[in-house]
Design an enzyme around this catalytic site. Structure first.
Site, PDB file in Angstrom:
ATOM      1  N   ARG A 159     -41.027  72.560  97.161  1.00  0.00           N
ATOM      2  CA  ARG A 159     -41.026  72.999  95.773  1.00  0.00           C
ATOM      3  C   ARG A 159     -41.567  74.340  95.257  1.00  0.00           C
ATOM      4  NH1 ARG A 159     -43.276  66.646  93.192  1.00  0.00           N
ATOM      5  NH2 ARG A 159     -42.325  65.989  95.052  1.00  0.00           N
ATOM      6  N   GLU A 186     -45.344  68.769  89.318  1.00  0.00           N
ATOM      7  CA  GLU A 186     -46.244  68.443  90.287  1.00  0.00           C
ATOM      8  C   GLU A 186     -46.135  69.584  91.745  1.00  0.00           C
ATOM      9  OE1 GLU A 186     -48.500  66.391  92.977  1.00  0.00           O
ATOM     10  OE2 GLU A 186     -47.048  65.189  91.918  1.00  0.00           O
ATOM     11  N   GLU A 241     -39.927  57.318 102.112  1.00  0.00           N
ATOM     12  CA  GLU A 241     -39.999  57.161 100.581  1.00  0.00           C
ATOM     13  C   GLU A 241     -38.755  57.535 100.387  1.00  0.00           C
ATOM     14  OE1 GLU A 241     -42.219  59.900  97.947  1.00  0.00           O
ATOM     15  OE2 GLU A 241     -43.956  59.190  98.132  1.00  0.00           O
ATOM     16  N   SER A 252     -51.534  67.944  94.492  1.00  0.00           N
ATOM     17  CA  SER A 252     -52.616  66.726  93.601  1.00  0.00           C
ATOM     18  C   SER A 252     -53.935  66.869  94.838  1.00  0.00           C
ATOM     19  CB  SER A 252     -52.034  65.578  94.126  1.00  0.00           C
ATOM     20  OG  SER A 252     -52.216  64.805  93.251  1.00  0.00           O
ATOM     21  N   ARG A 276     -36.406  66.615  93.694  1.00  0.00           N
ATOM     22  CA  ARG A 276     -37.575  66.865  94.437  1.00  0.00           C
ATOM     23  C   ARG A 276     -38.173  66.771  95.425  1.00  0.00           C
ATOM     24  NH1 ARG A 276     -42.333  66.171  89.724  1.00  0.00           N
ATOM     25  NH2 ARG A 276     -41.877  64.341  89.952  1.00  0.00           N
ATOM     26  N   HIS A 277     -37.631  65.454  95.774  1.00  0.00           N
ATOM     27  CA  HIS A 277     -38.189  64.390  97.194  1.00  0.00           C
ATOM     28  C   HIS A 277     -37.804  64.911  98.042  1.00  0.00           C
ATOM     29  CE1 HIS A 277     -40.103  62.517  94.257  1.00  0.00           C
ATOM     30  NE2 HIS A 277     -41.009  62.707  94.564  1.00  0.00           N
ATOM     31  N   ARG A 324     -43.173  61.389 104.736  1.00  0.00           N
ATOM     32  CA  ARG A 324     -42.799  60.423 103.795  1.00  0.00           C
ATOM     33  C   ARG A 324     -42.011  59.244 103.877  1.00  0.00           C
ATOM     34  NH1 ARG A 324     -46.386  63.003  99.765  1.00  0.00           N
ATOM     35  NH2 ARG A 324     -48.511  63.719 100.788  1.00  0.00           N
TER      36      ARG A 324
END
Length: 531
Positions: A505, A454, A305, A457, A311-312, A303
């Site tokens: 996670r 979360e 991002e 998903s 948490r990323h 990712r």
């Protein structure tokens, strides 16, 4: 002053200087003689010491192991040392965790992964003074082979994992020597935050740990975390295999962004560009269309991002599930929640040592879950949040603070750390999500949460090519870029759904840790590419 007087004075000075020079030379000669005498004495002492050292063959630095010989010596594991081994002579290989010389003896703590044992070298008929001195000077973290007698102790050794025994060393050989200066001290790296501050003891910050990850991974906490993580993967695989799932491998170099999004890494691919897969979404759905019925995969997910949060990560391990169902996507939810429950039970029943080890440094409440798993609808969650004073619209997505608040409210009301939130608003989900047939504002999609964060998903996917095309146009996605994906559904596709779980996670939240970098062996985030 006359010329003669000046000359006389100069001669006197020269004589004085030469006297000084002689004295200096004499002094230096005396010094050198003394030094030579001292060295000769030391050498003689050393020689006599060596002659006197009856234990000289019982210790030392071994030749480098280059597979010169096969020994049928059995090395005992530290974790297997119990009072049942009392009075046995054993060999073991371990690291020198700490050493402390005291008079004619030296105490060592020998460590093997998350287990350690106290050992003692004492002057006697098996160990000489020189052997004790040698043992005391072995650098921390060196690897040693030890022959020792196992002894029961009367008082428990609280500082070691093997509390009921100690080793009386008879031979000790260094197999691999550590440099004297370590980049970080292991005892500092496992010290709970805040503890020892008043005594001026150090703790090690996260970046220092990650910069020196090979040392940090040796700590009892890290050893426990990654053994538990291995357990999560094993339980995931075993549970799904028993349920009739097939493990698949999917490509990570792809021609178009897997979710039609912008957060992808571009890589040069010969004369064109390719992307690193954000998820195995397209390929696991293709497998369902190819009649594999139920599939899962474990692999890296990328990712791009620029998220520097707790948490990323830019690369993590995805545990992905996809399955065909008969008539209702809740069949998929039930299958995934049951898998998660089997994982939680397996960790609870088989990894207590690891959980307790991590708890010593990072205390947290035991993880709670229900059977069957609690499932709430999005509208119910909104009502709970509204009641708690949160203002948000019916079709708004949950922010991270609201997710955490909802987690606390659910825990208070239902006493569970794990639950499913079902029926998300269609507007906040990807284009391939199946709309709710009874209310077009909502969708057949769900998230799963652990301790208010979360971890998964998922949704029922649109399996009709025309409907998928319409949804993509609605989301303003370039149809050319997802042509292969849409074409997969043109030749008959069963109704199906699935989800993706982040391994790091899950481990972080199960153990109640506060940063996902603690559960990623060599984490990658926007600021870290090494080690």
């Amino acid at each position: 002053m006359t010329k003669e007087e000046v000359q006389g004075a100069t001669e006197e000075e020269q004589q004085a200087q030469s006297k000084k020079g002689l004295k200096k030379q004499q002094k230096e000669a005396e010094k050198a003689a003394k030094k030579a005498e001292k060295q000769a004495k030391l050498a003689a002492e050393q020689q006599s010491t060596e002659e006197d050292d009856f234990a000289k063959d019982r210790y030392g630095v071994s030749a480098m192991v280059q597979s010169q010989q096969k020994l049928d010596r059995v090395l005992v594991r530290v974790q297997d040392l119990t009072p049942e081994n009392a009075d046995q002579l054993i060999w073991l290989r371990a690291r020198v965790h700490t050493s402390r010389a005291k008079g004619k003896q030296c105490f060592l703590v020998l460590r093997q992964q998350q287990f350690n044992v106290q050992a003692l070298v004492a002057v006697g008929d098996r160990a000489s003074k020189q052997m004790v001195k040698f043992a005391a000077n072995i650098t921390k973290e060196s690897i040693v082979d030890v022959e020792a007698l196992v002894r029961k102790v009367e008082q428990k050794i609280e500082s070691c994992s093997q509390q009921d025994v100690e080793l009386h060393i008879e031979r000790i050989f260094v197999i691999s020597q550590a440099e004297p200066r370590l980049p970080l001290q292991l005892e500092d790296a496992v010290r709970p935050d805040g503890e020892g501050e008043e005594e001026g003891r150090a703790t090690v910050n996260q970046d220092t740990k990650l910069d020196n990850r090979v040392i940090d991974l040796r700590t009892t906490t890290s050893q426990a975390i990654f053994r538990l993580q291995s357990g999560v993967c094993q339980l995931f695989r075993d549970t799904l295999t028993k349920k009739g799932f097939v493990e698949i491998q999917t490509p990570k170099i792809i021609s178009a962004a897997s979710e039609g999004g912008a957060n992808v890494f571009t890589v040069s691919y010969f004369k064109t560009s390719a992307y690193l897969a954000q998820s195995p979404q397209l390929y696991k759905q293709m497998c369902i269309c190819a009649d594999f019925d139920k599939v899962f995969c474990v692999g890296p997910v990328f990712r791009a991002e620029d998220s520097n949060t707790h948490r990323h990560l830019t690369e993590f391990v995805g545990l992905d599930i996809e399955m065909a169902f008969s008539y209702h996507y809740h069949e998929v939810i039930d299958s995934i929640t049951d898998t998660m429950v089997q994982i939680f039970k397996g960790l609870r029943d088989n990894f207590q040592t690891e959980i307790q080890t991590v708890n010593k440094q990072y205390p947290s409440e035991p993880f709670k879950f229900l059977e069957p798993t609690l499932r709430l609808e999005y509208t119910e969650a909104l009502a709970m949040l509204h009641e708690a004073g949160v203002e948000m619209g019916d079709e708004d997505d949950l922010s991270t603070p609201n997710e955490k608040l909802l987690g606390r409210l659910v825990k208070e009301k239902y006493d569970t750390d794990f639950y499913v939130l079902d029926k998300y608003p269609l507007a906040v989900r990807p284009f391939y999500t199946m709309p709710d047939p009874n209310n077009p504002k909502y969708s057949n999609s769900y998230d799963m949460f652990m301790r208010g964060e979360e971890i998964l998903s998922g949704a029922q996917r649109v399996h009709d090519a025309q409907m998928l095309t319409d949804r993509a146009i609605h989301h303003q996605i370039d149809l050319e870029k997802i042509k292969a994906y849409i074409d997969s559904f043109r030749y008959g596709a069963p109704p199906h759904g699935g989800g993706g779980i982040g391994l790091e996670r899950v481990c972080m939240l199960y153990l109640g840790l506060h940063n996902v970098r603690q559960t990623s062996m060599f984490p990658r985030d926007p600021k870290r590419l090494t080690p």
